[in-house]
Scaffold this motif. Structure first.
Motif, PDB file in Angstrom:
ATOM      1  N   ASP A  41       0.775  -1.216  -0.023  1.00 42.94           N
ATOM      2  CA  ASP A  41       0.042  -0.016   0.009  1.00 42.94           C
ATOM      3  C   ASP A  41       0.932   1.233   0.024  1.00 42.94           C
ATOM      4  O   ASP A  41       0.533   2.322  -0.624  1.00 42.94           O
ATOM      5  CB  ASP A  41      -1.151   0.032   1.256  1.00 42.94           C
ATOM      6  N   GLN A  42       1.938   1.393   0.793  1.00 45.13           N
ATOM      7  CA  GLN A  42       2.832   2.324   0.727  1.00 45.13           C
ATOM      8  C   GLN A  42       3.449   2.636  -0.590  1.00 45.13           C
ATOM      9  O   GLN A  42       3.691   4.017  -1.125  1.00 45.13           O
ATOM     10  CB  GLN A  42       4.011   2.116   1.730  1.00 45.13           C
ATOM     11  N   HIS A  43       3.826   1.577  -1.340  1.00 43.90           N
ATOM     12  CA  HIS A  43       4.589   1.858  -2.645  1.00 43.90           C
ATOM     13  C   HIS A  43       3.549   2.083  -3.570  1.00 43.90           C
ATOM     14  O   HIS A  43       3.749   3.288  -4.364  1.00 43.90           O
ATOM     15  CB  HIS A  43       5.001   0.298  -3.143  1.00 43.90           C
ATOM     16  N   LEU A  44       2.536   1.817  -3.489  1.00 41.64           N
ATOM     17  CA  LEU A  44       1.471   2.484  -4.369  1.00 41.64           C
ATOM     18  C   LEU A  44       0.749   3.702  -4.108  1.00 41.64           C
ATOM     19  O   LEU A  44       0.702   4.517  -4.894  1.00 41.64           O
ATOM     20  CB  LEU A  44      -0.106   1.374  -4.353  1.00 41.64           C
ATOM     21  N   LYS A  45       0.788   4.222  -2.713  1.00 41.38           N
ATOM     22  CA  LYS A  45       0.610   5.376  -2.545  1.00 41.38           C
ATOM     23  C   LYS A  45       1.670   6.385  -2.907  1.00 41.38           C
ATOM     24  O   LYS A  45       1.091   7.465  -3.506  1.00 41.38           O
ATOM     25  CB  LYS A  45       0.307   5.543  -0.793  1.00 41.38           C
ATOM     26  N   SER A  46       2.894   6.068  -2.771  1.00 42.91           N
ATOM     27  CA  SER A  46       3.868   6.942  -3.286  1.00 42.91           C
ATOM     28  C   SER A  46       3.905   6.977  -4.874  1.00 42.91           C
ATOM     29  O   SER A  46       4.090   8.051  -5.120  1.00 42.91           O
ATOM     30  CB  SER A  46       5.429   6.173  -2.815  1.00 42.91           C
ATOM     31  N   ALA A  47       3.639   5.802  -5.354  1.00 47.15           N
ATOM     32  CA  ALA A  47       3.643   6.108  -6.846  1.00 47.15           C
ATOM     33  C   ALA A  47       2.366   6.771  -7.224  1.00 47.15           C
ATOM     34  O   ALA A  47       2.347   7.655  -8.303  1.00 47.15           O
ATOM     35  CB  ALA A  47       3.390   4.447  -7.462  1.00 47.15           C
TER      36      ALA A  47
END
Length: 174
Positions: A41-47
């Motif tokens: 979720d963090q990777h997706l939020k940053s992306a």
């Protein structure tokens, strides 16, 4: 879409977005990548922040469309998909590409990395645990245990089907 924004995405963000594009949940992606769903979720939020979109599917679509445009610029050359059977790679490595006279570079390896995520190390095609020396080899005791467990499950399923039919019979007649 600004190509500079897409170039700022990390490899892990790109892999997560490709999985989102394949309709996978954070839990499924985490299982494949060997990380926690919160990390996905963090990777997706940053992306999503980098790409300036509010939804993960929109971010995934932007990445995939950009990669399609980039790959269409290359001249198509027919080659076998996998260099050797069972290698887990969808395309030759950079070394193999040099020998075959194919384009090489970071972009080719980057595209391959998204597909490598599906090839989890040690994952077999069998749902059974592997206890032998070979990837699909089970010891005799394990094979018998799984065979007996499968037969018990089959008998239990058949019994449940018969019980459901017996219970529905009077309802359908009346």
């Amino acid at each position: 879409m600004d190509a500079n924004r897409i170039e700022r995405l990390t490899q892990q963000q790109r892999v997560c977005l490709r999985h989102v594009y394949a309709h996978m949940t954070s839990k499924e992606i985490a299982l494949l990548l060997g990380i926690r769903p919160g990390s996905v979720d963090q990777h997706l939020k940053s992306a999503m922040q980098i790409l300036g979109v509010a939804e993960r599917r929109a971010a995934a679509r932007l990445l995939v469309e950009h990669e399609r445009e980039s790959s269409q610029r290359l001249a198509y050359q027919f080659r076998p998909i996998a260099s050797e059977a069972g290698s887990g790679r969808l395309a030759p490595s950079n070394d193999e590409r040099v020998r075959q006279g194919l384009p090489t570079g970071e972009k080719v390896e980057e595209l391959q990395a998204g597909f490598d995520a599906f090839h989890v190390q040690g994952l077999t095609t069998s749902p059974l645990p592997s206890g032998g020396a070979e990837p699909h080899g089970l010891k005799l005791g394990s094979r018998l245990a799984w065979l007996i467990a499968g037969m018990i499950a089959l008998i239990a399923g058949f019994g449940a089907l018969v019980a459901a039919a017996a219970a529905l019979g009077p309802l359908l007649r009346g």
